[in-house]
Design a protein around this motif. Structure first.
Motif, PDB file in Angstrom:
ATOM      1  N   SER A   1       0.845  -1.189   0.000  1.00 45.67           N
ATOM      2  CA  SER A   1       0.000   0.000   0.000  1.00 45.67           C
ATOM      3  C   SER A   1       0.885   1.246   0.000  1.00 45.67           C
ATOM      4  O   SER A   1       2.103   1.172   0.257  1.00 45.67           O
ATOM      5  N   ARG A   2       0.281   2.393  -0.270  1.00 44.48           N
ATOM      6  CA  ARG A   2       1.057   3.639  -0.283  1.00 44.48           C
ATOM      7  C   ARG A   2       1.722   3.888   1.069  1.00 44.48           C
ATOM      8  O   ARG A   2       2.893   4.287   1.131  1.00 44.48           O
ATOM      9  N   THR A   3       0.998   3.608   2.149  1.00 43.82           N
ATOM     10  CA  THR A   3       1.561   3.822   3.480  1.00 43.82           C
ATOM     11  C   THR A   3       2.745   2.900   3.733  1.00 43.82           C
ATOM     12  O   THR A   3       3.788   3.325   4.261  1.00 43.82           O
ATOM     13  N   ALA A   4       2.606   1.623   3.346  1.00 49.47           N
ATOM     14  CA  ALA A   4       3.689   0.658   3.566  1.00 49.47           C
ATOM     15  C   ALA A   4       4.912   1.004   2.738  1.00 49.47           C
ATOM     16  O   ALA A   4       6.053   0.900   3.203  1.00 49.47           O
ATOM     17  N   VAL A   5       4.693   1.416   1.480  1.00 46.17           N
ATOM     18  CA  VAL A   5       5.825   1.783   0.618  1.00 46.17           C
ATOM     19  C   VAL A   5       6.515   3.035   1.150  1.00 46.17           C
ATOM     20  O   VAL A   5       7.752   3.111   1.189  1.00 46.17           O
ATOM     21  N   ALA A   6       5.731   4.020   1.569  1.00 48.62           N
ATOM     22  CA  ALA A   6       6.328   5.251   2.106  1.00 48.62           C
ATOM     23  C   ALA A   6       7.201   4.959   3.313  1.00 48.62           C
ATOM     24  O   ALA A   6       8.238   5.606   3.525  1.00 48.62           O
ATOM     25  N   ALA A   7       6.814   3.957   4.120  1.00 51.85           N
ATOM     26  CA  ALA A   7       7.601   3.601   5.303  1.00 51.85           C
ATOM     27  C   ALA A   7       8.949   3.000   4.930  1.00 51.85           C
ATOM     28  O   ALA A   7       9.862   2.960   5.770  1.00 51.85           O
ATOM     29  N   CYS A   8       9.087   2.538   3.677  1.00 54.47           N
ATOM     30  CA  CYS A   8      10.358   1.948   3.230  1.00 54.47           C
ATOM     31  C   CYS A   8      11.366   3.009   2.785  1.00 54.47           C
ATOM     32  O   CYS A   8      12.503   2.667   2.440  1.00 54.47           O
ATOM     33  N   ALA A   9      10.948   4.266   2.766  1.00 49.78           N
ATOM     34  CA  ALA A   9      11.874   5.330   2.348  1.00 49.78           C
ATOM     35  C   ALA A   9      13.099   5.390   3.252  1.00 49.78           C
ATOM     36  O   ALA A   9      14.219   5.631   2.786  1.00 49.78           O
ATOM     37  N   GLU A  10      12.911   5.167   4.550  1.00 48.02           N
ATOM     38  CA  GLU A  10      14.044   5.245   5.472  1.00 48.02           C
ATOM     39  C   GLU A  10      15.063   4.124   5.220  1.00 48.02           C
ATOM     40  O   GLU A  10      16.274   4.405   5.145  1.00 48.02           O
TER      41      GLU A  10
ATOM     42  N   ILE B   1      12.132 -14.572  -1.052  1.00 48.68           N
ATOM     43  CA  ILE B   1      13.031 -14.717  -2.193  1.00 48.68           C
ATOM     44  C   ILE B   1      12.451 -14.024  -3.417  1.00 48.68           C
ATOM     45  O   ILE B   1      13.178 -13.392  -4.198  1.00 48.68           O
ATOM     46  N   THR B   2      11.134 -14.096  -3.573  1.00 44.96           N
ATOM     47  CA  THR B   2      10.489 -13.412  -4.694  1.00 44.96           C
ATOM     48  C   THR B   2      10.716 -11.909  -4.623  1.00 44.96           C
ATOM     49  O   THR B   2      11.065 -11.267  -5.622  1.00 44.96           O
ATOM     50  N   PHE B   3      10.519 -11.316  -3.430  1.00 41.81           N
ATOM     51  CA  PHE B   3      10.727  -9.877  -3.286  1.00 41.81           C
ATOM     52  C   PHE B   3      12.169  -9.503  -3.598  1.00 41.81           C
ATOM     53  O   PHE B   3      12.443  -8.449  -4.178  1.00 41.81           O
ATOM     54  N   THR B   4      13.095 -10.370  -3.201  1.00 43.26           N
ATOM     55  CA  THR B   4      14.497 -10.078  -3.479  1.00 43.26           C
ATOM     56  C   THR B   4      14.782 -10.152  -4.969  1.00 43.26           C
ATOM     57  O   THR B   4      15.477  -9.288  -5.532  1.00 43.26           O
ATOM     58  N   LEU B   5      14.263 -11.181  -5.627  1.00 46.86           N
ATOM     59  CA  LEU B   5      14.438 -11.310  -7.075  1.00 46.86           C
ATOM     60  C   LEU B   5      13.919 -10.069  -7.786  1.00 46.86           C
ATOM     61  O   LEU B   5      14.609  -9.469  -8.614  1.00 46.86           O
ATOM     62  N   ALA B   6      12.686  -9.666  -7.449  1.00 46.84           N
ATOM     63  CA  ALA B   6      12.088  -8.514  -8.108  1.00 46.84           C
ATOM     64  C   ALA B   6      12.785  -7.216  -7.706  1.00 46.84           C
ATOM     65  O   ALA B   6      12.951  -6.308  -8.522  1.00 46.84           O
ATOM     66  N   GLY B   7      13.205  -7.135  -6.451  1.00 44.38           N
ATOM     67  CA  GLY B   7      13.776  -5.895  -5.943  1.00 44.38           C
ATOM     68  C   GLY B   7      15.210  -5.655  -6.338  1.00 44.38           C
ATOM     69  O   GLY B   7      15.684  -4.519  -6.302  1.00 44.38           O
TER      70      GLY B   7
ATOM     71  N   ILE C   1      -3.283  -9.319 -14.195  1.00 39.00           N
ATOM     72  CA  ILE C   1      -3.274  -9.937 -12.870  1.00 39.00           C
ATOM     73  C   ILE C   1      -1.865 -10.218 -12.368  1.00 39.00           C
ATOM     74  O   ILE C   1      -1.655 -10.384 -11.172  1.00 39.00           O
ATOM     75  N   HIS C   2      -0.904 -10.292 -13.295  1.00 37.66           N
ATOM     76  CA  HIS C   2       0.472 -10.572 -12.887  1.00 37.66           C
ATOM     77  C   HIS C   2       1.358  -9.324 -12.916  1.00 37.66           C
ATOM     78  O   HIS C   2       2.582  -9.450 -12.839  1.00 37.66           O
ATOM     79  N   LYS C   3       0.753  -8.148 -13.023  1.00 37.32           N
ATOM     80  CA  LYS C   3       1.558  -6.933 -12.986  1.00 37.32           C
ATOM     81  C   LYS C   3       2.312  -6.857 -11.665  1.00 37.32           C
ATOM     82  O   LYS C   3       1.794  -7.237 -10.609  1.00 37.32           O
ATOM     83  N   CYS C   4       3.548  -6.371 -11.727  1.00 37.88           N
ATOM     84  CA  CYS C   4       4.402  -6.318 -10.543  1.00 37.88           C
ATOM     85  C   CYS C   4       3.722  -5.552  -9.417  1.00 37.88           C
ATOM     86  O   CYS C   4       3.370  -4.373  -9.571  1.00 37.88           O
ATOM     87  N   ILE C   5       3.565  -6.207  -8.290  1.00 36.18           N
ATOM     88  CA  ILE C   5       2.904  -5.594  -7.137  1.00 36.18           C
ATOM     89  C   ILE C   5       3.778  -4.510  -6.509  1.00 36.18           C
ATOM     90  O   ILE C   5       3.294  -3.632  -5.810  1.00 36.18           O
ATOM     91  N   GLY C   6       5.079  -4.565  -6.777  1.00 36.51           N
ATOM     92  CA  GLY C   6       6.012  -3.632  -6.152  1.00 36.51           C
ATOM     93  C   GLY C   6       6.456  -2.498  -7.046  1.00 36.51           C
ATOM     94  O   GLY C   6       7.518  -1.911  -6.822  1.00 36.51           O
ATOM     95  N   GLU C   7       5.648  -2.114  -8.050  1.00 34.53           N
ATOM     96  CA  GLU C   7       6.062  -1.063  -8.980  1.00 34.53           C
ATOM     97  C   GLU C   7       6.351   0.254  -8.260  1.00 34.53           C
ATOM     98  O   GLU C   7       7.374   0.907  -8.508  1.00 34.53           O
ATOM     99  N   SER C   8       5.470   0.675  -7.361  1.00 36.31           N
ATOM    100  CA  SER C   8       5.704   1.942  -6.657  1.00 36.31           C
ATOM    101  C   SER C   8       6.914   1.843  -5.735  1.00 36.31           C
ATOM    102  O   SER C   8       7.673   2.814  -5.570  1.00 36.31           O
ATOM    103  N   PHE C   9       7.131   0.667  -5.131  1.00 38.50           N
ATOM    104  CA  PHE C   9       8.328   0.436  -4.317  1.00 38.50           C
ATOM    105  C   PHE C   9       9.575   0.621  -5.184  1.00 38.50           C
ATOM    106  O   PHE C   9      10.544   1.278  -4.776  1.00 38.50           O
ATOM    107  N   ALA C  10       9.566   0.037  -6.384  1.00 38.20           N
ATOM    108  CA  ALA C  10      10.731   0.106  -7.268  1.00 38.20           C
ATOM    109  C   ALA C  10      11.030   1.537  -7.685  1.00 38.20           C
ATOM    110  O   ALA C  10      12.205   1.954  -7.727  1.00 38.20           O
ATOM    111  N   PHE C  11       9.994   2.315  -7.995  1.00 36.81           N
ATOM    112  CA  PHE C  11      10.248   3.690  -8.422  1.00 36.81           C
ATOM    113  C   PHE C  11      10.748   4.561  -7.275  1.00 36.81           C
ATOM    114  O   PHE C  11      11.600   5.427  -7.472  1.00 36.81           O
TER     115      PHE C  11
END
Length: 398
Positions: free
Chosen positions: A63-72, A207-213, A344-354
């Protein structure tokens, strides 16, 4: 592909039929199936109802809140990377971006001291392991069973990552508290019936998040610095924008709309150097552009191919961030740009990546210019996406 026949869709309309409008007729294809054997059934490899269930459970983690928390964690990883940079130093940019992306994933996944060993193992082992796994997806089945040095090295790395992941999961479950990180969100995730993820399922997602990230983000950043150095007019615009919008402070998720020059340059890097091959498999007879395909047919779509087609992207080999300005981006057909897939398979972490790429791009450009080393050729090499081989650059303070 060797003895395996496959069809290639080469227009945005057909790509959208496979990925979006007709997605009910397809499942993930051969490449994902081969990755599943080694990396498990996370979001990047699961299909059908299993994938839909996982995505529903994991959506709150992005979510936007969860991604924003990853800024630090992203800021801290950028500071850690650049703390070792000195004026005149020559760095391997691809390796540096791998290190940054791996550090971001480790910091975002593991926010607790008890997970420090797992974080260290993920930083050290996963980038090389995942690149090796992606490479092996295109090799014959029998190759994976051979005791080659690469296969043995990958097996040892996977065993270490497995042990680290399960140790961290066990420690978090025993502590029974929210550490404010992605692992805590994975453990807390619940489906509509109240069921959660098992330890192996959580390990697969880690492992999936690491691969994508790591894979896509590190390549995007490496090419971003390469292209800026070869396009001084675009570099001047990016630097002026960062100075105006940010000054000396780090970017946040809320800054992304104002950093248009920077984000367009990053977006153009994802277009130029995208994944070269993805596959889907028909689960029932289907018709693509008048061609009847029986159930079980493998279908290839190539973001790289679509992104380099002059029908959709005029002068496609040129690094042209202005093609993402609204007046030009609006005429790009749906399905022509697939760096993060679609449907349905669009990357769930697109906003995280940007946010991750913008964080380092902005912080590095506030302090440094990366200049090419004369006479050193840079060659694109395809793994999961296209990475720059031989990209060494000199650090010059601003």
């Amino acid at each position: 592909m060797g003895p395996l026949p496959a069809y290639v869709v080469t227009t945005p309309e057909l790509a959208r039929q496979v990925l979006v409008t007709g997605s009910q007729d397809f499942e993930r294809g051969r490449l994902s199936g081969k990755l599943t054997r080694a990396l498990g059934s996370g979001l990047a490899t699961s299909t059908g109802q299993e994938h839909r269930t996982q995505r529903r459970m994991l959506q709150p983690a992005f979510s936007r809140t969860a991604v924003a928390a990853c800024a630090e964690p992203m800021r801290a990883a950028a500071e850690s990377l650049m703390s070792g940079w000195t004026a005149g130093q020559v760095i391997d940019v691809n390796q540096a971006m791998d290190a940054y992306s791996s550090d971001v994933v480790a910091r975002s996944l593991f926010g607790s001291e008890v997970a420090a060993p797992a974080a260290a193992e993920f930083r050290q082992s996963l980038p090389g392991l995942l690149r090796d796994m992606v490479n092996r997806t295109i090799l014959p089945e029998w190759w994976a069973g051979l005791p080659t040095p690469g296969n043995r090295r990958a097996a040892r790395a996977l065993a270490r990552v497995d042990a680290a992941a399960h140790a961290a999961i066990t420690a978090y479950r025993a502590a029974d508290r929210d550490e404010g990180d992605l692992l805590s969100l994975l453990i807390a995730a619940r489906d509509e019936d109240g069921s959660g993820l098992g330890d192996t399922q959580i390990r697969d997602q880690m492992i999936t998040f690491t691969l994508a990230g790591v894979e896509t983000t590190s390549a995007t950043l490496a090419w971003f610095f390469h292209e800026l150095a070869h396009h001084p007019d675009i570099e001047r615009r990016v630097l002026a924008e960062i100075d105006t919008v940010l000054g000396t402070r780090e970017p946040t998720l809320d800054d992304l709309p104002a950093l248009t020059e920077t984000t367009h340059a990053l977006l153009e890097s994802t277009r130029l150097y995208a994944s070269w091959i993805q596959m889907r498999r028909a689960i029932r007879p289907v018709v693509l552009d008048g061609v009847e395909l029986p159930a079980g047919t493998e279908v290839i779509y190539s973001p790289y191919l679509l992104h380099h087609d002059p029908r959709w992207f005029p002068n496609p080999e040129a690094f042209d961030p202005d093609r993402w300005n609204p007046d030009r981006a609006d005429v790009i057909p749906n399905g022509a740009y697939l760096a993060f897939s679609a449907g349905i398979h669009k990357c769930i972490g697109e906003s995280f990546a940007f946010l991750e790429t913008t964080m380092l791009a902005a912080m590095a450009c506030q302090r440094w210019r990366l200049r090419p080393v004369p006479g050193v050729p840079v060659r694109p090499v395809a793994t999961g996406v296209v990475h720059p081989k031989g990209l060494v650059m000199t650090l010059t303070p601003r």
